[in-house]
Write a protein that holds these residues in place. Structure first.
Motif, short mmCIF file in Angstrom:
data_model
loop_
_atom_site.label_atom_id
_atom_site.label_comp_id
_atom_site.label_asym_id
_atom_site.label_seq_id
_atom_site.Cartn_x
_atom_site.Cartn_y
_atom_site.Cartn_z
N MET A 36 -6.00 -51.98 88.96
CA MET A 36 -5.94 -52.17 87.05
C MET A 36 -4.82 -51.73 86.56
O MET A 36 -4.44 -51.50 85.17
N ASN A 37 -4.15 -50.99 87.85
CA ASN A 37 -2.95 -49.55 86.82
C ASN A 37 -3.85 -48.78 86.53
O ASN A 37 -2.82 -48.16 85.72
N LEU A 38 -4.53 -48.30 86.36
CA LEU A 38 -4.97 -47.01 85.53
C LEU A 38 -5.21 -45.63 86.29
O LEU A 38 -4.82 -45.70 87.74
N ASN A 39 -5.08 -44.16 85.82
CA ASN A 39 -4.82 -43.47 86.12
C ASN A 39 -6.40 -42.93 86.77
O ASN A 39 -7.24 -43.23 86.37
N LEU A 40 -6.29 -41.82 87.33
CA LEU A 40 -7.78 -40.86 87.94
C LEU A 40 -8.71 -41.78 87.21
O LEU A 40 -9.95 -41.27 87.28
N ILE A 41 -8.98 -40.46 85.56
CA ILE A 41 -9.52 -40.40 84.77
C ILE A 41 -9.92 -41.37 84.06
O ILE A 41 -11.65 -42.08 83.96
N ASP A 42 -9.46 -42.66 83.94
CA ASP A 42 -8.98 -44.25 83.07
C ASP A 42 -10.32 -44.63 84.29
O ASP A 42 -10.87 -45.48 84.37
N SER A 43 -9.90 -44.46 85.99
CA SER A 43 -10.12 -44.66 86.91
C SER A 43 -11.43 -44.84 87.11
O SER A 43 -12.30 -45.39 87.33
N ILE A 44 -12.23 -43.17 87.11
CA ILE A 44 -13.74 -43.07 87.73
C ILE A 44 -14.26 -43.51 85.83
O ILE A 44 -15.60 -44.18 86.36
N HIS A 94 -7.41 -58.20 82.32
CA HIS A 94 -6.39 -59.69 81.80
C HIS A 94 -5.66 -60.79 83.04
O HIS A 94 -6.12 -61.92 82.92
N THR A 95 -4.86 -60.05 84.29
CA THR A 95 -5.07 -60.67 85.37
C THR A 95 -6.26 -61.08 85.81
O THR A 95 -7.32 -61.15 85.45
N GLY A 96 -5.86 -62.82 87.02
CA GLY A 96 -7.19 -63.14 87.52
C GLY A 96 -7.90 -61.73 89.00
O GLY A 96 -8.84 -62.24 88.81
N GLU A 105 -7.63 -58.65 88.22
CA GLU A 105 -8.41 -57.37 87.37
C GLU A 105 -9.83 -58.18 87.23
O GLU A 105 -11.13 -57.36 87.14
N LYS A 106 -10.06 -59.79 86.93
CA LYS A 106 -11.43 -60.52 86.31
C LYS A 106 -12.02 -60.53 87.65
O LYS A 106 -13.19 -60.35 87.66
N ILE A 107 -11.09 -60.70 88.69
CA ILE A 107 -12.30 -60.66 90.10
C ILE A 107 -12.77 -59.19 90.15
O ILE A 107 -13.91 -58.79 90.72
N PHE A 108 -12.03 -58.29 90.51
CA PHE A 108 -11.78 -57.22 90.89
C PHE A 108 -13.32 -56.57 89.29
O PHE A 108 -13.93 -55.97 89.58
N ALA A 109 -13.15 -56.56 88.35
CA ALA A 109 -14.38 -56.68 86.90
C ALA A 109 -15.61 -57.24 87.67
O ALA A 109 -17.00 -56.36 87.30
N THR A 110 -15.32 -58.47 88.37
CA THR A 110 -16.63 -59.26 88.65
C THR A 110 -17.30 -58.29 89.15
O THR A 110 -18.76 -58.03 89.16
N THR A 111 -17.03 -58.27 90.39
CA THR A 111 -17.99 -57.75 91.76
C THR A 111 -17.90 -56.76 91.34
O THR A 111 -19.40 -56.23 91.95
N LEU A 112 -17.30 -55.97 90.52
CA LEU A 112 -17.38 -54.29 90.06
C LEU A 112 -18.91 -54.25 89.61
O LEU A 112 -19.97 -53.55 89.55
N ALA A 113 -19.38 -55.23 88.49
CA ALA A 113 -20.33 -55.70 87.42
C ALA A 113 -21.60 -55.66 88.01
O ALA A 113 -22.60 -55.23 88.67
N LEU A 114 -21.53 -56.78 88.87
CA LEU A 114 -22.21 -57.47 89.76
C LEU A 114 -23.04 -56.56 91.01
O LEU A 114 -24.21 -56.38 90.74
N GLY A 115 -22.12 -55.95 91.87
CA GLY A 115 -22.56 -55.16 92.25
C GLY A 115 -23.37 -54.21 92.35
O GLY A 115 -24.20 -53.33 92.06
N GLY A 116 -22.25 -53.40 90.98
CA GLY A 116 -23.27 -51.65 89.70
C GLY A 116 -24.04 -52.83 90.30
O GLY A 116 -25.69 -51.70 89.73
#
Length: 377
Positions: A39-47, A65-67, A69-80
């Motif tokens: 996602m190209n975020l800094n440490l605080i925004d990443s946390i 926005h990109t594919g 990023e969406k796959i990453f967000a999906t896996t993180l949400a499902l795992g969470g």
């Protein structure tokens, strides 16, 4: 997909609670690193992004926005969702199990408080089972303590039995159960060291308690006696049946009487009316120390009636028994177990009205001397 993941993970065994926490931490690290790289975020925004995505909050201020990023967000949400749901389910399950356990323990403790008298049996192995069966057969109140959950589940359930899945050597647990209503503590564990430790623990706080212990090895008999056990029984010498008798010794009465066959039923009725058990009958041949022993072991008045009817309908058997009575000059002893000494006093008083009592708790040697000198006709 979210509901399916939740359903699968919340059915996992509770033993994986530690693993669940570790996975949550690893997922959180994955979220931070992924947010920084993908996602190209800094440490605080990443946390921040890792937390709100795992918790499925999704404020919308940081949007993939990109594919990739969406796959990453999906896996993180499902795992969470799955892992957090699993961990919370484990916590709630553990709390519920503990509450259920405390509720059951409280119910058992109330049952113990309502018992008039009881025996404490530690260890339900081969020997312990024999002692347990002897106690239950006589309708005695029993508290069974065994640290094996599987063993406790397999112990037969009775109204007068309380089963405690506890370790008797931890936190002086057994000492807290001993009071004036405890008749005897019977130690039947197969480990002499454990039995020794329990004896020492009990003696420290209850010097007058009646303790009977099993000794798996003959060389440990003297050690257990020195530690404070009133009786030590080795299954190598005698079995669980005798272990029971030793445990009830303060509540065993030997009463030597003189009467004929026709008084058998009336005598037995008095014994059962006092909630006592006729264990054995000993017939004393004049001048001979060792008696003829007949095992009875019953407290049911119905047994007495059946035996009376049997003798009345079998004249040959009645004559044979009458002949035995004449041989011993009508002198014989009853071995009787009962609730307490006060009951024995009332029993003796009522028996005196029915028959002649020669003596109480006489030894075989004393009885043989009496018969040899023809003091008793």
């Amino acid at each position: 997909m979210k509901r399916l993941t939740l359903k699968i993970l919340t059915r996992l065994p509770t033993k994986y609670v530690g693993t669940g926490f570790i996975l949550v931490i690893l997922l959180f690290i994955y979220g931070i690193i992924g947010s920084m790289i993908i996602m190209n975020l800094n440490l605080i925004d990443s946390i921040y992004y890792a937390v709100i995505t795992m918790a499925t909050v999704g404020y919308g201020d940081l949007t993939p926005h990109t594919g990739a990023e969406k796959i990453f967000a999906t896996t993180l949400a499902l795992g969470g969702v799955g892992l957090l749901a699993y961990v919370f389910n484990i916590i709630l399950t553990n709390v519920q199990e503990k509450m259920t356990k405390y509720s059951k323990e409280a119910k058992k403790m109330r049952a113990i408080e309502e018992m008039d008298d009881y025996y404490i049996l530690c260890g339900y192995g081969r020997v312990g089972k024999v002692v347990f069966d002897e106690l239950v057969e006589r309708k005695q109140n029993v508290i069974v303590i065994d640290k094996s959950e599987e063993t406790c589940e397999n112990i037969p359930k009775h109204d007068n039995v309380v089963i405690l899945n506890e370790d008797a050597i931890e936190d002086d647990f057994i000492s807290r159960l001993i009071n004036e209503r405890c008749r005897s503590i019977i130690l039947c564990t197969g480990d002499d060291v454990i039995n020794l430790f329990i004896v020492l623990t009990i003696r420290e706080s209850h010097p007058d308690a009646w303790i009977v212990s099993r000794a798996s090895k003959l060389e440990n008999v003297s050690k257990l006696k020195k530690a404070g056990a009133d009786k030590v029984v080795s299954p190598e010498v005698i079995g669980g049946h005798d272990l029971y008798y030793e445990s009830t010794k303060p509540h065993i009465l030997k009463i030597t009487v003189k009467h004929d066959v026709d008084e058998i039923y009336d005598e037995f009725k008095i014994i059962t009316d006092h909630n006592c058990t006729l264990e054995n009958i000993e017939y004393h041949i004049p001048g001979i120390e060792t008696p003829l022993t007949r095992k009875i072991k019953t407290m049911s008045i119905m047994d007495g009636r059946n035996y009376r009817n049997y003798l009345n309908s079998h004249d040959d058997q009645k004559q044979a028994l009458a002949s035995l009575y004449r041989t011993v000059n009508y002198v014989h002893s009853h071995i009787i177990s009962g609730p307490d000494k006060a009951t024995f006093k009332r029993l003796i008083k009522d028996l005196e009205k029915q028959e002649e009592i020669i003596g109480i708790n006489l030894t075989n040697e004393e009885i043989s001397k009496l018969t040899a000198k023809n003091i008793i006709e």
